[in-house]
Design a protein around this motif. Structure first.
Motif, PDB file in Angstrom:
ATOM      1  N   VAL A 161      12.736  -0.927 -12.400  1.00 53.44           N
ATOM      2  CA  VAL A 161      11.509  -1.421 -11.778  1.00 53.44           C
ATOM      3  C   VAL A 161      11.309  -0.796 -10.395  1.00 53.44           C
ATOM      4  O   VAL A 161      10.192  -0.443 -10.024  1.00 53.44           O
ATOM      5  N   GLY A 162      12.411  -0.609  -9.671  1.00 53.56           N
ATOM      6  CA  GLY A 162      12.320   0.026  -8.346  1.00 53.56           C
ATOM      7  C   GLY A 162      11.706   1.416  -8.460  1.00 53.56           C
ATOM      8  O   GLY A 162      10.822   1.783  -7.672  1.00 53.56           O
ATOM      9  N   ALA A 163      12.149   2.162  -9.453  1.00 53.12           N
ATOM     10  CA  ALA A 163      11.615   3.513  -9.661  1.00 53.12           C
ATOM     11  C   ALA A 163      10.122   3.440 -10.003  1.00 53.12           C
ATOM     12  O   ALA A 163       9.319   4.260  -9.536  1.00 53.12           O
ATOM     13  N   MET A 164       9.751   2.431 -10.808  1.00 54.62           N
ATOM     14  CA  MET A 164       8.348   2.264 -11.211  1.00 54.62           C
ATOM     15  C   MET A 164       7.482   1.957  -9.971  1.00 54.62           C
ATOM     16  O   MET A 164       6.399   2.530  -9.809  1.00 54.62           O
ATOM     17  N   ILE A 165       7.982   1.063  -9.110  1.00 56.78           N
ATOM     18  CA  ILE A 165       7.226   0.705  -7.904  1.00 56.78           C
ATOM     19  C   ILE A 165       7.075   1.923  -6.999  1.00 56.78           C
ATOM     20  O   ILE A 165       5.995   2.187  -6.470  1.00 56.78           O
TER      21      ILE A 165
ATOM     22  N   GLU B 202       0.812  -1.219   0.000  1.00 57.78           N
ATOM     23  CA  GLU B 202       0.000   0.000   0.000  1.00 57.78           C
ATOM     24  C   GLU B 202       0.838   1.259   0.000  1.00 57.78           C
ATOM     25  O   GLU B 202       0.368   2.309  -0.407  1.00 57.78           O
ATOM     26  N   GLY B 203       2.060   1.160   0.464  1.00 58.30           N
ATOM     27  CA  GLY B 203       2.895   2.364   0.530  1.00 58.30           C
ATOM     28  C   GLY B 203       4.355   2.011   0.329  1.00 58.30           C
ATOM     29  O   GLY B 203       4.702   0.841   0.144  1.00 58.30           O
ATOM     30  N   LEU B 204       5.199   3.046   0.389  1.00 58.39           N
ATOM     31  CA  LEU B 204       6.626   2.847   0.139  1.00 58.39           C
ATOM     32  C   LEU B 204       7.261   1.845   1.098  1.00 58.39           C
ATOM     33  O   LEU B 204       8.192   1.149   0.728  1.00 58.39           O
ATOM     34  N   ARG B 205       6.725   1.758   2.314  1.00 57.16           N
ATOM     35  CA  ARG B 205       7.323   0.804   3.267  1.00 57.16           C
ATOM     36  C   ARG B 205       7.169  -0.638   2.782  1.00 57.16           C
ATOM     37  O   ARG B 205       7.848  -1.539   3.253  1.00 57.16           O
ATOM     38  N   ASP B 206       6.241  -0.870   1.837  1.00 56.04           N
ATOM     39  CA  ASP B 206       6.018  -2.221   1.311  1.00 56.04           C
ATOM     40  C   ASP B 206       6.876  -2.515   0.072  1.00 56.04           C
ATOM     41  O   ASP B 206       6.797  -3.597  -0.497  1.00 56.04           O
ATOM     42  N   MET B 207       7.680  -1.532  -0.340  1.00 49.90           N
ATOM     43  CA  MET B 207       8.440  -1.660  -1.582  1.00 49.90           C
ATOM     44  C   MET B 207       9.353  -2.888  -1.569  1.00 49.90           C
ATOM     45  O   MET B 207       9.465  -3.601  -2.566  1.00 49.90           O
ATOM     46  N   GLY B 208       9.997  -3.157  -0.453  1.00 46.30           N
ATOM     47  CA  GLY B 208      10.911  -4.292  -0.337  1.00 46.30           C
ATOM     48  C   GLY B 208      10.206  -5.614  -0.610  1.00 46.30           C
ATOM     49  O   GLY B 208      10.753  -6.493  -1.277  1.00 46.30           O
ATOM     50  N   ARG B 209       8.977  -5.728  -0.101  1.00 45.00           N
ATOM     51  CA  ARG B 209       8.207  -6.958  -0.323  1.00 45.00           C
ATOM     52  C   ARG B 209       7.904  -7.146  -1.808  1.00 45.00           C
ATOM     53  O   ARG B 209       7.989  -8.249  -2.338  1.00 45.00           O
ATOM     54  N   VAL B 210       7.525  -6.054  -2.475  1.00 44.20           N
ATOM     55  CA  VAL B 210       7.196  -6.122  -3.898  1.00 44.20           C
ATOM     56  C   VAL B 210       8.449  -6.516  -4.696  1.00 44.20           C
ATOM     57  O   VAL B 210       8.405  -7.404  -5.558  1.00 44.20           O
ATOM     58  N   MET B 211       9.583  -5.879  -4.377  1.00 45.68           N
ATOM     59  CA  MET B 211      10.848  -6.186  -5.066  1.00 45.68           C
ATOM     60  C   MET B 211      11.229  -7.650  -4.841  1.00 45.68           C
ATOM     61  O   MET B 211      11.648  -8.333  -5.774  1.00 45.68           O
ATOM     62  N   ALA B 212      11.065  -8.126  -3.607  1.00 49.16           N
ATOM     63  CA  ALA B 212      11.426  -9.524  -3.299  1.00 49.16           C
ATOM     64  C   ALA B 212      10.565 -10.481  -4.118  1.00 49.16           C
ATOM     65  O   ALA B 212      11.065 -11.477  -4.660  1.00 49.16           O
TER      66      ALA B 212
ATOM     67  N   MET C 130      14.452  -8.699 -15.923  1.00 50.20           N
ATOM     68  CA  MET C 130      14.095  -7.280 -15.934  1.00 50.20           C
ATOM     69  C   MET C 130      15.165  -6.480 -15.212  1.00 50.20           C
ATOM     70  O   MET C 130      15.949  -7.022 -14.448  1.00 50.20           O
ATOM     71  N   ASP C 131      15.175  -5.174 -15.490  1.00 45.99           N
ATOM     72  CA  ASP C 131      16.131  -4.259 -14.870  1.00 45.99           C
ATOM     73  C   ASP C 131      15.522  -3.779 -13.556  1.00 45.99           C
ATOM     74  O   ASP C 131      14.607  -2.954 -13.553  1.00 45.99           O
ATOM     75  N   PHE C 132      16.019  -4.307 -12.432  1.00 42.40           N
ATOM     76  CA  PHE C 132      15.412  -3.989 -11.147  1.00 42.40           C
ATOM     77  C   PHE C 132      15.627  -2.539 -10.714  1.00 42.40           C
ATOM     78  O   PHE C 132      14.861  -2.017  -9.917  1.00 42.40           O
TER      79      PHE C 132
END
Length: 158
Positions: free
Chosen positions: A149-153, A124-134, A144-146
């Motif tokens: 992708v990180g910037a997209m997330i 739901e927010g930036l704090r969840d970004m690590g979970r999405v990347m994992a 893919m170029d992570f």
């Protein structure tokens, strides 16, 4: 994750080396030797951390991805400097390395994968970004170029 012949990446790279030696394909041989050296370096580093099995398949993919990225940067720099023969050599090496990488996802496929990963992780927010990347790395390493992708997330969750 192995290919149709059930060989893992290391075996495929080893087989590629033997073929390049037999065919006396110097350019290909030197690139495959560089790949092997990078994998061995990583194996040694991991053994030092108490992981005797060395680099796993995902680790090999990460090494190959990094090697492609380095060569893309070098090729661009050479092109800007008008050193086209050197740029060409870098691009030829990229071609050899990419034979061992899974197919790169298209921009549309990356969008779909990111949307799915955000939904599946309930991010739901930036704090969840690590979970999405994992979640993405578990499924799409080497495809893919992570960095991008990180910037997209970040853009989606920010």
């Amino acid at each position: 994750m192995g290919d149709a012949m059930g060989m893992d990446l290391r075996e495929r790279i080893g087989a590629g080396l033997k073929t390049a030696m037999r065919d006396k394909d110097a350019a290909r041989l030197s690139t495959l030797r560089l790949i092997n050296a990078a994998i061995k370096d990583q194996d040694i580093a991991l053994r030092g951390e108490g992981r005797p099995e060395g680099v796993d398949e995902a680790g090999v993919l990460a090494i190959l991805g990094k090697m492609v990225k380095q060569r893309q940067e070098s090729a661009r720099a050479y092109e800007e400097g008008g050193r086209l023969e050197l740029a060409e050599k870098e691009r030829a090496e990229i071609g050899v390395i990419e034979e061992y990488l899974p197919r790169q996802l298209s921009a549309e496929e990356v969008e779909v994968a990111v949307t799915r990963a955000i939904a599946e992780t309930g991010a739901e927010g930036l704090r969840d970004m690590g979970r999405v990347m994992a979640a993405l790395k578990a499924r799409y390493t080497g495809q893919m170029d992570f960095g991008a992708v990180g910037a997209m997330i970040k853009g989606r969750l920010g």
